[in-house]
Design an enzyme around this catalytic site. Structure first.
Site, PDB file in Angstrom:
ATOM      1  N   LYS A   1       0.888  -1.139   0.081  1.00 15.01           N
ATOM      2  CA  LYS A   1      -0.080   0.019  -0.007  1.00 15.01           C
ATOM      3  C   LYS A   1       0.784   1.469  -0.035  1.00 15.01           C
ATOM      4  O   LYS A   1       0.345   2.236  -0.773  1.00 15.01           O
ATOM      5  CB  LYS A   1      -1.011  -0.191   1.123  1.00 15.01           C
ATOM      6  CG  LYS A   1      -2.300  -1.031   1.004  1.00 15.01           C
ATOM      7  CD  LYS A   1      -3.232  -0.768   0.317  1.00 15.01           C
ATOM      8  CE  LYS A   1      -4.178  -1.691   0.226  1.00 15.01           C
ATOM      9  NZ  LYS A   1      -5.313  -1.604  -1.222  1.00 15.01           N
TER      10      LYS A   1
ATOM     11  N   GLU B   1      -9.777   6.059   2.952  1.00 11.09           N
ATOM     12  CA  GLU B   1     -10.772   5.184   3.402  1.00 11.09           C
ATOM     13  C   GLU B   1      -9.695   3.906   3.602  1.00 11.09           C
ATOM     14  O   GLU B   1      -8.796   3.805   3.187  1.00 11.09           O
ATOM     15  CB  GLU B   1     -11.800   4.568   2.283  1.00 11.09           C
ATOM     16  CG  GLU B   1     -11.214   3.670   1.256  1.00 11.09           C
ATOM     17  CD  GLU B   1     -10.174   4.184   0.443  1.00 11.09           C
ATOM     18  OE1 GLU B   1      -9.949   5.461   0.199  1.00 11.09           O
ATOM     19  OE2 GLU B   1      -9.486   3.502  -0.307  1.00 11.09           O
TER      20      GLU B   1
ATOM     21  N   SER C   1       1.807  -9.745  -1.138  1.00 13.76           N
ATOM     22  CA  SER C   1       1.475  -8.416  -0.961  1.00 13.76           C
ATOM     23  C   SER C   1       1.562  -7.686   0.495  1.00 13.76           C
ATOM     24  O   SER C   1       1.711  -6.555   0.467  1.00 13.76           O
ATOM     25  CB  SER C   1       0.040  -7.919  -1.751  1.00 13.76           C
ATOM     26  OG  SER C   1      -0.908  -8.829  -0.995  1.00 13.76           O
TER      27      SER C   1
END
Lengths: 273, 406
Positions: free
Chosen positions: B99, B121, B388
């Site tokens: 991220k 969010e 990830s």
């Protein structure tokens, strides 16, 4: 001439400002909506905006979000909303109805199918808040083919250039969103709105409605000074919420609130006549 | 159709209006349109700007720890008895997932646009933490919207965000999860549009977000391509990644899209099983519609209302998916498959025991599908999985499955 254009032409001839209430279809119970619409007309509504409930109403504040949730609890679908319009039309052939909502329920029906059913039900206009002009070519074409007016929004952030584009696409009237924010949020600033409307009037001859931030007779009258139509939503929907467990009193209570605004606007219209 | 679209894919998609075929676009209220064009213009200006890229590269290298390694999972490959499996170690990034690649890019862009208030969010809290992290470092105000249910489930990440100085706002509307957090962030943006930059965490939202977030995440695929060529001397045979919104998957896939020999698998969360309806697999079982600014595959009922999703991993628990994935599915360039909660959990344990790497439950979905795919391949073939994120955040969930509570 469409029912919406006819309505505005009549009002203009009489020197009157249009009053447009918004309610969410099926809130708080599906059977309440049609009697409520008639009560709103009796209380002085010139055009009605009927909200199609949606699970993710991202342009709305908490009041209308909860209205959607109440309607969806009863599984009120877009087809049922069209059914309500059809029923309303059994007794009322004059008052224009504009459906207001989000793109996805209409997408799910298919534009063509929606247009046919909406026309048949007696719908006069459609405002999809999350479909800007640049994404609406096909939709607009199909609505045009079925003589349903596509209503567009103009916001405080809309540039002069965009106003021109929107004006060229708009049918019926243009809805000016008076504040940066969601429905039912802040109070509007009349002088700011007035400046924007003047700018917009240079681009279009369509009537201009103003919504967001109108809460009572006083603010309704103030807006009627500068706009062709006053749109009021969250204030009425809050009243519906308050009467969710007193359904027999609901139509009269909501209509009473609208009548107050009607009187304030009429007084203002008369004073300036 | 496939060849025609893959030729010059990079040049053609998205088009100038943000469309990937019928998908994508800009479906937001009029009030936000100005902000979206302003963002698009700023992004066009800076995406090839040497100073901007140098600052981003420096942050990715010294703050995030890039390049992330490409690790050959020898034990696991041998055990499965097929392809050589490489793991792209995004779990080793600062904040523990991919991220941050995106939040750094968007925050640096916000700074150049003179917007000092950041909103975001978050579902599980990974994107929220990655946003709060860069906001703290750049001295920006940060507000994170998080579904009230997720706030309860992910108390530790909520506290991390607060430590970093962010304000976490629990969202009580709708299903009280990620999609509602997105709605609320959009409502904030429309209200504070003049001074606020909305950092969307995945390849969804209105144009230019899907393309911009993809570009920021593509560092994953660019590195992986170079690393795998160095190690094996050839392109990989297959790529695998989990898909919620799809940012880690597109980050890995994108640089390989025009390399037709490379197969791609996006793995969605089948939850309790696609047939139960309790899943979060719109590409496998949804239909196209419009939500959160773009047209894409959605989990919805016949009336166009968005339905609630389920996945063991909060990061996959979203009813939509990035529009570029919808397009890659339709043209047949990528395969979209799904694995259940149970399969993902089994893969989680498997990797932990065989390789000494505890993966995030999201990434475990890609691992689970790899354990089916690898044995069908030969030992001279290679498979790259995007790992990830790391599983530290999932200790609570996994322990609870075993009947333990901390």
């Amino acid at each position: 001439m469409s029912r919406i254009s006819q309505c505005f032409a009549n009002l203009k001839a009489d020197g009157q400002t249009a009053l447009i209430p918004y309610v969410t279809a099926g809130d708080p119970e599906p059977w309440v909506t049609v009697p409520l619409l008639h009560a709103l007309v009796d209380a002085g509504a010139d055009v009605i905006e009927l909200g199609i409930p949606f699970s993710d109403p991202m342009c709305d504040g908490p009041v209308i979000q909860k209205a959607c949730e109440r309607a969806l609890k009863n599984d009120v679908s877009i087809k049922q909303v069209l059914g309500m319009v059809k029923k309303f039309r059994e007794k009322n052939k004059e008052t224009p109805i504009v459906l207001m909502g989000y793109a996805n329920p209409i997408e799910a029906m298919g534009y063509q199918n929606f247009a046919e059913m909406a026309k048949d039900a007696g719908v006069d206009g459609v405002l999809t808040v999350d479909v800007p002009p640049e994404e609406s070519d096909e939709f607009r074409q199909i609505m045009d083919d079925h003589e349903i007016d596509t209503i567009y929004l103009v916001a405080p952030t809309t540039s002069a250039e965009r106003m021109e584009t929107i004006a060229s696409f708009a049918r019926g009237f243009i809805y000016y969103v008076s504040i940066k924010g969601v429905t039912g949020a802040a109070a509007l600033d009349v002088s700011e709105v007035s400046q924007k409307l003047a700018q917009l009037r240079e681009k279009t001859d369509l009537p201009l409605g103003v919504g967001f931030g109108i809460r009572d007779g006083k603010s309704a009258a103030a807006v009627s000074e500068i706009a062709d139509a006053v749109v009021v939503g969250s204030t009425l929907v809050r009243c519906i919420e308050e009467h969710a467990d007193k359904l027999d009193e609901l139509p009269a209570a909501v209509a009473g609130l609208l009548a107050e605004m009607r009187h304030a606007i009429n007084a203002r219209d008369l004073a300036s006549a | 159709m496939l060849e025609q679209h893959i030729h010059d894919y990079f040049k053609n998609f998205p088009d100038s209006r943000g469309h990937f075929g019928p998908y994508g676009g800009r479906f937001v209220g009029e009030t936000l349109m100005g902000a979206i064009y302003e963002l698009e213009q700023a992004y066009q200006q800076y995406r090839d700007d040497p100073d901007f890229l140098a600052e981003m590269d420096k942050d990715l290298s010294t703050f995030v720890g890039r390049p992330s390694p490409l690790y050959l999972a020898e034990n696991w490959s041998q055990k499965l008895g097929g392809a050589q499996i490489y793991l792209k170690r995004e779990d080793l990034n600062h904040t523990g997932a991919h991220k941050v690649n995106n939040t750094i890019g968007q925050a640096l862009l916000a700074k150049r646009m003179g917007k000092n208030r950041i909103i975001a969010e978050t579902g599980a809290g990974q994107h929220g933490v990655a946003t709060a992290t860069v906001a703290a470092r750049l001295g920006m105000e940060c507000v994170v919207y998080m579904g009230a249910e997720d706030v309860e489930r992910q108390a530790q990440n909520v506290y991390r965000m607060k430590l970093l100085g962010a304000k976490v706002v629990p969202v009580e509307s709708g299903s009280r999860t990620l999609k509602d957090a997105l709605n609320e962030a959009l409502r904030d943006w429309v209200t504070n549009v003049d001074d606020t930059f909305y950092i969307i965490g995945t390849v969804a939202g209105p144009h230019p977000y899907p393309a911009m977030v993809r570009d920021f995440q593509s560092v994953i695929g660019r590195e992986a391509k170079q690393q795998v060529m160095e190690k094996t001397g050839k392109l990989p045979d297959a790529l695998l990644a989990c898909i919620g919104g799809g940012s880690n998957a597109i980050g890995l896939f994108y640089p390989f899209i025009e390399d037709e020999s490379v197969a791609m698998y996006g793995v969605e969360g089948a939850g309790h099983g696609i047939e139960t309806g309790q899943h979060s697999a719109p590409l496998s079982a949804g239909i196209p519609g419009i939500l959160h600014g773009n047209r894409t595959y959605l989990m919805q009922d016949e009336n166009g209302e968005i339905i609630e999703t389920h996945s063991i991993s909060a990061g996959l628990d979203y009813p939509g998916v990035g529009p570029e994935h919808a397009w890659l599915k339709d043209i047949g360039r990528a395969n979209y498959v799904s694995v259940t909660d149970d399969e993902a959990l089994a893969a989680f344990h498997e990797l932990t025991r065989t390789e000494g790497i505890i993966p995030a439950l999201e990434s475990s979905h890609a691992l689970a599908y790899a354990s089916k795919l690898a044995p069908t391949m030969s030992s001279d073939q290679t498979l790259v999985i995007n790992l990830s994120g790391r599983g530290d955040k999932d200790m609570h969930t996994v322990a609870a499955m075993a009947g333990l509570n901390f």
